[in-house]
Design a protein around this motif. Structure first.
Motif, PDB file in Angstrom:
ATOM      1  N   SER A  64      11.859 -39.968 -34.417  1.00 44.84           N
ATOM      2  CA  SER A  64      10.887 -39.222 -35.221  1.00 44.84           C
ATOM      3  C   SER A  64      11.334 -39.149 -36.674  1.00 44.84           C
ATOM      4  N   GLU A  65      12.636 -39.014 -36.897  1.00 46.15           N
ATOM      5  CA  GLU A  65      13.154 -38.966 -38.264  1.00 46.15           C
ATOM      6  C   GLU A  65      12.958 -40.298 -38.979  1.00 46.15           C
ATOM      7  N   ALA A  68       9.267 -40.630 -39.840  1.00 44.12           N
ATOM      8  CA  ALA A  68       8.933 -39.786 -40.987  1.00 44.12           C
ATOM      9  C   ALA A  68       9.451 -40.404 -42.281  1.00 44.12           C
ATOM     10  N   ALA A 127       5.954 -36.076 -38.119  1.00 43.01           N
ATOM     11  CA  ALA A 127       6.483 -36.754 -39.309  1.00 43.01           C
ATOM     12  C   ALA A 127       6.116 -36.006 -40.581  1.00 43.01           C
ATOM     13  N   THR A 128       4.866 -35.587 -40.690  1.00 48.88           N
ATOM     14  CA  THR A 128       4.466 -34.858 -41.896  1.00 48.88           C
ATOM     15  C   THR A 128       5.143 -33.490 -41.951  1.00 48.88           C
ATOM     16  N   LEU A 131       8.662 -34.141 -43.238  1.00 54.30           N
ATOM     17  CA  LEU A 131       8.645 -34.417 -44.680  1.00 54.30           C
ATOM     18  C   LEU A 131       8.386 -33.171 -45.524  1.00 54.30           C
TER      19      LEU A 131
END
Length: 140
Positions: A64-65, A68, A127-128, A131
């Motif tokens: 996931s990192e 993102a 992801a958003t 961020l």
């Protein structure tokens, strides 16, 4: 940057459709979901600059990192649209895969197309959130 999910087939009223809608509503970036016929039909023209990401069993498995960070780089580079394409039951052909900027997979297992849409929407939300520094994602 527009996050655009294009998927073959209709999700209609289903638990997967409800889950898809739930996550799409949480995303603060512009987001769009387009359904295409199982076969044929034309894809809307891509904005430029844009990226094509195909969900494909041969694709990379990203954390996931990593996902993102990739979206963040594209956003910062001025990419206007990222198009996430989910194929029909037979997946994407060689030509489609060759024209993609990236192939990604949600693991080695095969997932139903309706679940893949909901899972993608959740990963876009995650992801958003990563961020923006939102606490939704709990890194190890």
């Amino acid at each position: 940057m527009l996050l655009h999910i294009l998927a073959r087939g209709r999700i209609a009223r289903s638990p997967e459709g409800e889950m898809l809608d739930r996550y799409l509503k949480r995303i603060s970036w512009p987001v769009k979901h387009t359904e295409l016929p199982d076969r044929g039909g034309t894809l809307p023209a891509l904005a430029t600059p844009a990226r094509r990401v195909l969900l494909d069993e041969r694709g990379r498995q990203l954390s996931s990192e990593e996902f993102a960070a990739m979206l963040g780089r594209w956003r910062d580079d001025g990419v206007r649209e990222v198009r996430f394409e989910i194929g029909a039951a037979d997946g994407h052909g060689d030509e489609g895969r060759a024209g993609a900027d990236l192939l990604i997979a949600f693991g080695a297992m095969t997932w139903p197309h309706l679940m893949a849409r909901a899972m993608l929407a959740e990963q876009l939300w995650r992801a958003t959130a990563i961020l923006s520094g939102h606490p939704y994602h709990r890194a190890n």
